[in-house]
Design an enzyme around this catalytic site. Structure first.
Site, PDB file in Angstrom:
ATOM      1  N   CYS A 114       0.717  -1.559  -0.108  1.00 12.73           N
ATOM      2  CA  CYS A 114      -0.237  -0.331   0.290  1.00 12.73           C
ATOM      3  C   CYS A 114       0.879   0.962  -0.005  1.00 12.73           C
ATOM      4  CB  CYS A 114      -0.701  -0.190   1.711  1.00 12.73           C
ATOM      5  SG  CYS A 114      -1.785  -1.309   1.714  1.00 12.73           S
ATOM      6  N   ARG A 147       5.539  -0.298  -6.422  1.00 13.95           N
ATOM      7  CA  ARG A 147       5.423  -0.955  -4.436  1.00 13.95           C
ATOM      8  C   ARG A 147       4.171  -2.181  -5.471  1.00 13.95           C
ATOM      9  NH1 ARG A 147       7.868   1.950  -0.480  1.00 13.95           N
ATOM     10  NH2 ARG A 147       7.251   0.792   0.593  1.00 13.95           N
ATOM     11  N   TRP A 164      -2.409  -2.410  -1.200  1.00 15.50           N
ATOM     12  CA  TRP A 164      -2.552  -4.172  -2.233  1.00 15.50           C
ATOM     13  C   TRP A 164      -3.643  -5.226  -1.611  1.00 15.50           C
ATOM     14  CZ3 TRP A 164      -0.180  -8.251   0.094  1.00 15.50           C
ATOM     15  CH2 TRP A 164       0.228  -9.225  -1.091  1.00 15.50           C
ATOM     16  N   ASN A 173      -2.262   1.734   5.714  1.00 16.02           N
ATOM     17  CA  ASN A 173      -1.544   0.983   5.436  1.00 16.02           C
ATOM     18  C   ASN A 173      -1.197  -0.155   6.588  1.00 16.02           C
ATOM     19  OD1 ASN A 173      -1.058   2.017   3.164  1.00 16.02           O
ATOM     20  ND2 ASN A 173       1.609   2.556   3.484  1.00 16.02           N
ATOM     21  N   GLY A 174      -1.314  -2.015   6.895  1.00 19.01           N
ATOM     22  CA  GLY A 174      -0.701  -2.256   7.288  1.00 19.01           C
ATOM     23  C   GLY A 174      -2.269  -3.615   7.935  1.00 19.01           C
ATOM     24  N   GLU A 222      19.541 -17.123  -6.648  1.00 17.83           N
ATOM     25  CA  GLU A 222      18.780 -15.684  -7.610  1.00 17.83           C
ATOM     26  C   GLU A 222      18.452 -16.432  -9.162  1.00 17.83           C
ATOM     27  OE1 GLU A 222      17.345 -12.934  -6.273  1.00 17.83           O
ATOM     28  OE2 GLU A 222      18.183 -11.374  -7.564  1.00 17.83           O
ATOM     29  N   LYS A 242      14.560 -14.758 -10.039  1.00 22.15           N
ATOM     30  CA  LYS A 242      14.508 -13.668 -10.968  1.00 22.15           C
ATOM     31  C   LYS A 242      13.744 -14.246 -12.206  1.00 22.15           C
ATOM     32  CE  LYS A 242      14.912 -11.011  -9.640  1.00 22.15           C
ATOM     33  NZ  LYS A 242      15.739 -10.140  -8.015  1.00 22.15           N
ATOM     34  N   GLU A 260       9.484 -14.594 -10.917  1.00 19.92           N
ATOM     35  CA  GLU A 260       8.700 -14.052 -10.474  1.00 19.92           C
ATOM     36  C   GLU A 260       8.168 -12.710 -12.086  1.00 19.92           C
ATOM     37  OE1 GLU A 260      10.358 -10.279  -7.138  1.00 19.92           O
ATOM     38  OE2 GLU A 260      12.427 -11.249  -8.552  1.00 19.92           O
ATOM     39  N   HIS A 312      19.767 -36.157  -5.218  1.00 19.79           N
ATOM     40  CA  HIS A 312      18.900 -37.034  -4.734  1.00 19.79           C
ATOM     41  C   HIS A 312      17.540 -35.932  -4.421  1.00 19.79           C
ATOM     42  CE1 HIS A 312      22.924 -37.408  -2.963  1.00 19.79           C
ATOM     43  NE2 HIS A 312      23.319 -36.464  -3.229  1.00 19.79           N
ATOM     44  N   LYS A 330       6.642  -4.608  -3.939  1.00 18.58           N
ATOM     45  CA  LYS A 330       8.162  -4.345  -4.282  1.00 18.58           C
ATOM     46  C   LYS A 330       8.048  -4.069  -2.953  1.00 18.58           C
ATOM     47  CE  LYS A 330      12.326  -2.791  -5.705  1.00 18.58           C
ATOM     48  NZ  LYS A 330      12.962  -3.550  -6.362  1.00 18.58           N
TER      49      LYS A 330
HETATM   50  C1  F6R Z   1      12.929 -10.424  -5.705  1.00 18.49           C
HETATM   51  C2  F6R Z   1      12.706  -9.396  -4.460  1.00 18.49           C
HETATM   52  C3  F6R Z   1      12.343  -9.746  -3.492  1.00 18.49           C
HETATM   53  C4  F6R Z   1      13.151  -8.523  -1.975  1.00 18.49           C
HETATM   54  C5  F6R Z   1      12.434  -9.041  -0.867  1.00 18.49           C
HETATM   55  C6  F6R Z   1      13.430  -8.369   0.213  1.00 18.49           C
HETATM   56  O1  F6R Z   1      13.352  -9.186  -6.327  1.00 18.49           O
HETATM   57  O2  F6R Z   1      13.045  -7.710  -5.001  1.00 18.49           O
HETATM   58  O3  F6R Z   1      12.477 -11.060  -3.520  1.00 18.49           O
HETATM   59  O4  F6R Z   1      14.309  -9.064  -1.705  1.00 18.49           O
HETATM   60  O5  F6R Z   1      10.917  -8.752  -0.584  1.00 18.49           O
HETATM   61  O6  F6R Z   1      13.465  -6.532   0.073  1.00 18.49           O
HETATM   62  P1  F6R Z   1      14.232  -5.919   1.168  1.00 18.49           P
HETATM   63  O7  F6R Z   1      15.291  -6.150  -0.578  1.00 18.49           O
HETATM   64  O8  F6R Z   1      13.310  -4.450   0.317  1.00 18.49           O
HETATM   65  O9  F6R Z   1      13.948  -6.467   2.116  1.00 18.49           O
END
Ligand code: F6R
Length: 608
Positions: free
Chosen positions: A2, A28, A76, A100-101, A481, A485, A488, A504, A603
């Site tokens: 949010c 976000r 959100w 928010n929250g 990682e 990516k 996502e 395994h 985000k």
């Molecule tokens: C993946 C991604 C998320 C963030 C995670 C932590 O591309 O962006 O996995 O890495 O939500 O977010 P931060 O770094 O803001 O604590």
């Protein structure tokens, strides 16, 4: 998640200013949006729509938007579906609020209010705060007292902004959720938001209130903003910072997506990072951190930041020989970790607002161990809560899928490792390290210039059923990682696996519809190649990312992405990671997904 923006000031364009702020917060993640404002006849107006901000803008077309006070929200969904009714602001005849929250005791509060005749219009927890404050106001309490008394009754982490139509003023308060306000003394404007990015270029001064501080925006008055404790006494419990007016709103420029732009920013950011920590303002911080001597380290973070934590662990254990655990922040506090004197908590985060990471930090702080952040957002909650901080200097990251932040987090961790080792006192070691950083930037530059070859591979493989990213040693976090990516942004199933673990269990999944992105570093080359053989024997499609000119690897692979590893040493995994970023980006592009704002993702994850 949010987003909150509120404006109080002399401009009659407050609605536009708020909408522009919400637009900046779109990255976000959200699923509905709304605004409340006081029109030129002093009437409260409220508009909200499910879906994108453009739906709300459409709704506002042709309406009289002349207003000096406005609050806006991007939601959100947590409590209640994505509907117009559940979108914020929530309002009645005397108040409008955004939230928010999560209000954990919302049901209890709603029941109590309903028994007093209050009717609820939405399924949200947020509306319980609206009606609680309104109830107090109707019982004759002044607004500040009504907010304070209602907030005391709220359980859980939340930030609220209240618009009070009677006076046209804005109030805000938070507990464990991001909130910032900013002022411009020249134009007499005061704004509030969940993210300083929304205020960039408008305000000169930022204030980050601590938990349970009531913020009162009174633009146009002598004090543009006032702060009160819950007992209504004035307080100075906030951090104030000059806003860097050079922080501008990020534009895509020549790039089709922010993600691609951010991938391309990496070489320059790496160069700037060394400059900042070796010759600039960051030098002092690094020197100070060099005096710490942790006996054991816990690194805690979520998602990509946790994978960057694994890279940092390898530096700390390999170079410093400090025992280091990496903990998923969402799990850390639930397994009763043993934290002892001499331990050190390190928290990695882009936003500095991730709820689980903050909870992990709070646990460490309570147990009395030192805490340090490796963080992007200066002034974020994590930044303020930790004993010390290393900024990763990645600039604003708009793409929901984190790219440049990962690289900067890992490299800042490498600088921290050098500081712990005392290497920064030795000119030769310092020069050698900055040389490695420069070489990494140069190699990434070359890789980016040749990214068409990666695009070609992406085009050939993007329709396959599933993807295994495999790597060994320092490349295992890179495999994790890389898979994250791809999941996502391309919405395909991908898993990161330690090469040796495949047989395994997961090898049962290998067939001609499965792709193995094999990260083949020069060290552990033979062992990794034998793992590729095993997949090849089961008809898996092999994409190898490995040393240039290796005929054996080339012959074994369906697609071969050659790289120049020499001289990069422990930084080479970060070079390989850029291949994965580009592969994911191009596969998503061929699939036609919403790359910068992938479905279901936010985000910054500010709820547990
Ligand atoms: C993946 C991604 C998320 C963030 C995670 C932590 O591309 O962006 O996995 O890495 O939500 O977010 P931060 O770094 O803001 O604590």
């Amino acid at each position: 998640m949010c987003g909150i923006v509120g404006y109080f000031g002399p401009s009659q364009n407050s609605v536009e200013i708020v909408l522009e702020g919400l637009k900046r917060l779109e990255y976000r993640g959200y699923d509905s949006a709304g605004v409340s404002f006081i029109d030129e006849h002093n009437e409260l107006q409220n508009y909200k729509k499910a879906g994108k901000l453009d739906n709300l803008k459409e709704e506002l077309k042709g309406k009289n938007l002349i207003a000096r006070t406005c609050i806006g929200h991007t939601r959100w969904a947590t409590h209640g579906g994505v509907t117009d009714e559940n979108a914020h602001p929530h309002h009645n005849d005397i108040l409008s609020i955004i939230h928010n929250g999560i209000i954990e005791n919302a049901n209890e509060l709603k029941k109590e209010l309903m028994s007093q005749g209050v009717k609820f219009k939405s399924e949200t927890d947020s509306e319980s705060f609206l009606e609680l404050v309104s109830f107090e106001l109707r019982n004759g309490k002044p607004i500040l007292e009504a907010i304070s008394d209602s907030f005391r009754r709220i359980h859980g982490n939340s930030a609220f902004v209240v618009l009070y139509p009677k006076t046209g003023e804005i109030f805000a308060i938070k507990r464990g959720a991001p909130l910032v306000c900013g002022i411009n003394e020249i134009t007499s404007e005061a704004l509030v938001s969940s993210d300083p990015y929304a205020l960039a270029g408008i305000v000169h001064k930022l204030y980050f209130p601590e938990d349970e501080v009531i913020v009162h925006l009174s633009g146009g008055n002598k004090n543009l903003v006032n702060f009160y404790e819950l007992d209504l006494t004035k307080t100075t419990r906030y951090l104030s910072k000059k806003q860097d007016m050079t922080v501008t709103v990020s534009e895509k420029g020549e790039y089709e997506h922010f993600m691609l732009k951010e991938i391309h920013e990496q070489p320059e950011l790496i160069r700037n990072l060394t400059q900042y920590y070796f010759a600039g303002e960051g030098r002092e911080t690094l020197e100070r951190i060099g005096h710490f001597s942790p006996k054991r380290i816990y690194i805690s973070a979520c998602g990509t930041a946790a994978y960057a934590g694994l890279v940092v662990r390898d530096f700390l254990e390999g170079i410093n020989r400090i025992p280091t655990n990496v903990e998923l922040a969402s799990e850390f506090r639930y397994r009763n970790p043993i934290l002892s004197e001499g331990d050190f908590g390190i928290f990695v985060s882009q936003s500095g607002e991730t709820a689980d990471t903050l909870a992990a930090q709070s646990l460490c702080k309570k147990s009395g161990i030192k805490t340090l952040s490796i963080v992007n957002v200066d002034g974020s909650t994590l930044f303020r809560e930790c004993d010390d901080n290393l900024l990763i200097r990645a600039g604003v990251e708009i793409g929901v899928a984190s790219t440049k932040a990962f690289t900067q987090q890992a490299l800042t961790g490498r600088l921290m490792s050098a500081a712990f080792a005392g290497d920064l006192k030795d000119e030769n070691k310092k020069v050698a390290l900055s040389g490695k950083f420069a070489l990494l930037a140069e190699r990434i530059d070359k890789l980016l210039a040749a990214s068409d070859s990666i695009k070609t591979v992406a085009e050939a493989i993007y329709n396959y059923k599933g993807f295994f990213y495999t790597g060994r040693g320092a490349y295992f976090p890179i495999a994790l990682e890389g898979a994250l990516k791809l999941k996502e942004i391309a919405y395909v199933h991908a898993e990161g696996y330690a090469s040796g673990e495949l047989k395994h269990g997961p090898i049962a999944l290998i067939d001609e519809e499965m792709v193995n992105i094999a990260l083949v570093a020069p060290d552990l080359f033979e062992k990794t190649v034998s793992n590729i053989q095993e997949i090849k024997a089961r008809k898996g499609v092999i994409v190898s990312v490995g040393p240039r000119g290796n005929q054996e690897l080339q012959a074994l692979s369906d697609y071969y992405i050659p790289l120049d590893f020499d001289g990069l040493e422990e930084l080479a995994p970060l070079y390989v990671n850029v291949v994965n970023q580009l592969l994911a980006y191009y596969m998503a592009k061929f699939k036609g997904t919403d790359i910068d704002k992938p479905r279901n993702l936010a985000k910054s994850v500010t709820v547990e």
